[in-house]
Design a protein around this motif. Structure first.
Motif, PDB file in Angstrom:
ATOM      1  N   VAL A  35       0.868  -1.180   0.000  1.00  0.00           N
ATOM      2  CA  VAL A  35       0.000   0.000   0.000  1.00  0.00           C
ATOM      3  C   VAL A  35       0.904   1.229   0.000  1.00  0.00           C
ATOM      4  O   VAL A  35       1.788   1.339   0.842  1.00  0.00           O
ATOM      5  CB  VAL A  35      -0.901  -0.002   1.264  1.00  0.00           C
ATOM      6  N   SER A  36       0.719   2.117  -0.977  1.00  0.00           N
ATOM      7  CA  SER A  36       1.550   3.324  -1.045  1.00  0.00           C
ATOM      8  C   SER A  36       0.923   4.453  -0.234  1.00  0.00           C
ATOM      9  O   SER A  36      -0.236   4.358   0.180  1.00  0.00           O
ATOM     10  CB  SER A  36       1.701   3.786  -2.494  1.00  0.00           C
ATOM     11  N   PHE A  37       1.702   5.510  -0.057  1.00  0.00           N
ATOM     12  CA  PHE A  37       1.192   6.707   0.615  1.00  0.00           C
ATOM     13  C   PHE A  37       1.000   7.797  -0.427  1.00  0.00           C
ATOM     14  O   PHE A  37       1.798   7.915  -1.356  1.00  0.00           O
ATOM     15  CB  PHE A  37       2.193   7.183   1.668  1.00  0.00           C
ATOM     16  N   THR A  39      -0.635  12.069  -0.999  1.00  0.00           N
ATOM     17  CA  THR A  39      -1.261  13.271  -0.426  1.00  0.00           C
ATOM     18  C   THR A  39      -2.470  13.697  -1.260  1.00  0.00           C
ATOM     19  O   THR A  39      -3.073  14.720  -0.965  1.00  0.00           O
ATOM     20  CB  THR A  39      -0.255  14.434  -0.376  1.00  0.00           C
ATOM     21  N   ARG A  40      -2.812  12.939  -2.320  1.00  0.00           N
ATOM     22  CA  ARG A  40      -3.997  13.348  -3.085  1.00  0.00           C
ATOM     23  C   ARG A  40      -5.268  12.950  -2.350  1.00  0.00           C
ATOM     24  O   ARG A  40      -5.250  12.095  -1.467  1.00  0.00           O
ATOM     25  CB  ARG A  40      -3.960  12.788  -4.509  1.00  0.00           C
ATOM     26  N   GLU A  41      -6.377  13.597  -2.771  1.00  0.00           N
ATOM     27  CA  GLU A  41      -7.680  13.316  -2.150  1.00  0.00           C
ATOM     28  C   GLU A  41      -8.123  11.902  -2.486  1.00  0.00           C
ATOM     29  O   GLU A  41      -7.873  11.406  -3.584  1.00  0.00           O
ATOM     30  CB  GLU A  41      -8.739  14.260  -2.745  1.00  0.00           C
ATOM     31  N   LYS A  42      -8.827  11.280  -1.550  1.00  0.00           N
ATOM     32  CA  LYS A  42      -9.411   9.966  -1.798  1.00  0.00           C
ATOM     33  C   LYS A  42     -10.574  10.119  -2.773  1.00  0.00           C
ATOM     34  O   LYS A  42     -11.368  11.037  -2.630  1.00  0.00           O
ATOM     35  CB  LYS A  42      -9.907   9.411  -0.468  1.00  0.00           C
ATOM     36  N   ARG A  43     -10.649   9.253  -3.778  1.00  0.00           N
ATOM     37  CA  ARG A  43     -11.800   9.306  -4.700  1.00  0.00           C
ATOM     38  C   ARG A  43     -12.963   8.498  -4.124  1.00  0.00           C
ATOM     39  O   ARG A  43     -12.754   7.616  -3.293  1.00  0.00           O
ATOM     40  CB  ARG A  43     -11.429   8.683  -6.052  1.00  0.00           C
ATOM     41  N   ILE A  44     -14.166   8.799  -4.672  1.00  0.00           N
ATOM     42  CA  ILE A  44     -15.327   7.994  -4.275  1.00  0.00           C
ATOM     43  C   ILE A  44     -14.982   6.550  -4.657  1.00  0.00           C
ATOM     44  O   ILE A  44     -14.357   6.315  -5.683  1.00  0.00           O
ATOM     45  CB  ILE A  44     -16.591   8.400  -5.081  1.00  0.00           C
ATOM     46  N   ILE A  74       6.582  13.393  -6.948  1.00  0.00           N
ATOM     47  CA  ILE A  74       5.405  14.234  -7.135  1.00  0.00           C
ATOM     48  C   ILE A  74       4.884  13.835  -8.507  1.00  0.00           C
ATOM     49  O   ILE A  74       5.590  13.966  -9.508  1.00  0.00           O
ATOM     50  CB  ILE A  74       5.755  15.723  -7.078  1.00  0.00           C
ATOM     51  N   VAL A  75       3.673  13.257  -8.547  1.00  0.00           N
ATOM     52  CA  VAL A  75       3.148  12.705  -9.804  1.00  0.00           C
ATOM     53  C   VAL A  75       2.148  13.681 -10.431  1.00  0.00           C
ATOM     54  O   VAL A  75       1.372  14.314  -9.717  1.00  0.00           O
ATOM     55  CB  VAL A  75       2.490  11.324  -9.556  1.00  0.00           C
ATOM     56  N   HIS A  76       2.154  13.774 -11.748  1.00  0.00           N
ATOM     57  CA  HIS A  76       1.283  14.689 -12.502  1.00  0.00           C
ATOM     58  C   HIS A  76       1.416  16.128 -11.993  1.00  0.00           C
ATOM     59  O   HIS A  76       0.467  16.906 -12.015  1.00  0.00           O
ATOM     60  CB  HIS A  76      -0.195  14.269 -12.437  1.00  0.00           C
ATOM     61  N   GLY A  77       2.600  16.457 -11.474  1.00  0.00           N
ATOM     62  CA  GLY A  77       2.887  17.830 -11.060  1.00  0.00           C
ATOM     63  C   GLY A  77       2.169  18.297  -9.816  1.00  0.00           C
ATOM     64  O   GLY A  77       2.238  19.477  -9.488  1.00  0.00           O
ATOM     65  N   TYR A  81       3.464  10.785  -4.018  1.00  0.00           N
ATOM     66  CA  TYR A  81       3.150   9.353  -3.967  1.00  0.00           C
ATOM     67  C   TYR A  81       4.438   8.657  -3.545  1.00  0.00           C
ATOM     68  O   TYR A  81       5.508   8.973  -4.083  1.00  0.00           O
ATOM     69  CB  TYR A  81       2.760   8.803  -5.346  1.00  0.00           C
ATOM     70  N   GLY A  82       4.349   7.688  -2.639  1.00  0.00           N
ATOM     71  CA  GLY A  82       5.573   7.000  -2.235  1.00  0.00           C
ATOM     72  C   GLY A  82       5.323   5.570  -1.810  1.00  0.00           C
ATOM     73  O   GLY A  82       4.293   5.246  -1.222  1.00  0.00           O
ATOM     74  N   THR A  83       6.303   4.708  -2.105  1.00  0.00           N
ATOM     75  CA  THR A  83       6.208   3.288  -1.722  1.00  0.00           C
ATOM     76  C   THR A  83       6.967   3.059  -0.412  1.00  0.00           C
ATOM     77  O   THR A  83       8.079   3.557  -0.232  1.00  0.00           O
ATOM     78  CB  THR A  83       6.827   2.390  -2.814  1.00  0.00           C
ATOM     79  N   ARG A  99       3.259  -3.896  -7.662  1.00  0.00           N
ATOM     80  CA  ARG A  99       2.792  -2.544  -7.356  1.00  0.00           C
ATOM     81  C   ARG A  99       2.804  -1.690  -8.622  1.00  0.00           C
ATOM     82  O   ARG A  99       3.689  -1.810  -9.458  1.00  0.00           O
ATOM     83  CB  ARG A  99       3.715  -1.921  -6.301  1.00  0.00           C
ATOM     84  N   GLU A 100       1.809  -0.827  -8.706  1.00  0.00           N
ATOM     85  CA  GLU A 100       1.760   0.162  -9.786  1.00  0.00           C
ATOM     86  C   GLU A 100       2.479   1.427  -9.321  1.00  0.00           C
ATOM     87  O   GLU A 100       2.173   1.941  -8.241  1.00  0.00           O
ATOM     88  CB  GLU A 100       0.290   0.483 -10.058  1.00  0.00           C
ATOM     89  N   ILE A 101       3.436   1.932 -10.077  1.00  0.00           N
ATOM     90  CA  ILE A 101       4.020   3.233  -9.750  1.00  0.00           C
ATOM     91  C   ILE A 101       4.270   4.024 -11.044  1.00  0.00           C
ATOM     92  O   ILE A 101       4.143   3.475 -12.132  1.00  0.00           O
ATOM     93  CB  ILE A 101       5.319   3.154  -8.892  1.00  0.00           C
TER      94      ILE A 101
END
Ligand code: 5GP
Length: 191
Positions: A35-37, A39-44, A74-77, A81-83, A99-101
């Motif tokens: 499970v990665s960490f 800072t983006r918002e959780k989606r529905i 920092i993904v998509h600017g 995201y971090g493993t 894992r997807e990264i």
């Protein structure tokens, strides 16, 4: 041949990576799914602790300071995201890891952890328009977000040739995608 490996799934947004991994998780393959960490918002429909732990920027930066990540980006600017390093290296003793990264994360891991048994699997589709329609089906994005995904898409394609495997994901053929990934994992691990 080393039995346990780290399989990194890469490829543009909307290509079906997340769905494929969810399906693989339901099989009896002996795999650890870290499970990665972020800072983006959780989606529905997203569940805390399933694919991500959703944390605050300051919490993420604390983890950076404590050297807790195998890699982070920092993904998509926008968001971090971090493993998690510890869970991945520990679980590798007993099983392979899937894992997807993003590609910057893959580059980082390959450069700084050359001792790790890493296999990269690039998932792609034929063109950007197909991806946009799939992304919008999942959750409509605004123009700025889409533009960021497009820039990432162009960088991702450059990485395709350097990946160990390339798998094409066709619309409504998720079973084929899942089968292809599992076949690669079994081949690589002699399972
Ligand atoms: P999403 O926000 O759509 O779940 O993911 C956005 C991007 O972040 C995807 O390209 C995904 O591969 C990447 N990503 C997910 N987890 C990690 C991670 O732990 N590290 C890195 N570097 N990228 C990640």
């Amino acid at each position: 041949m080393q039995k346990h490996k780290i399989f990194l799934i890469i490829g543009p947004s909307g290509v079906g990576k997340g769905t494929a991994i969810k399906r693989i998780k339901e099989t009896d393959l002996n795999m650890f799914y870290p499970v990665s960490f972020t800072t983006r918002e959780k989606r529905i429909n997203e569940v805390e602790g399933e694919t991500y732990y959703f944390i605050k920027k300051n919490e993420f930066e604390e983890k950076i300071k404590n050297n807790e990540f195998l890699e982070y980006q920092i993904v998509h600017g926008t968001h971090y995201y971090g493993t998690d390093k510890n869970s991945i290296t520990e679980s590798l003793k007993d099983s392979s890891v899937l894992r997807e990264i993003d590609i910057a994360g893959v580059r980082d891991v390959l450069q700084n952890n050359s001792h790790l048994p890493i296999v990269t699997i690039f998932i792609t589709t034929n063109n950007w328009e197909t991806l946009v329609s799939r992304i919008n089906k999942r959750q409509k994005m605004n123009g700025k977000e889409l533009e960021q995904r497009k820039q990432s898409y162009q960088k991702e394609l450059e990485f395709m040739e350097k990946s160990n495997y390339v798998v094409y994901s066709e619309e409504n053929k998720i079973d084929d995608l899942v089968t292809s990934i599992i076949t690669i994992i079994k081949q690589e691990t002699n399972a």
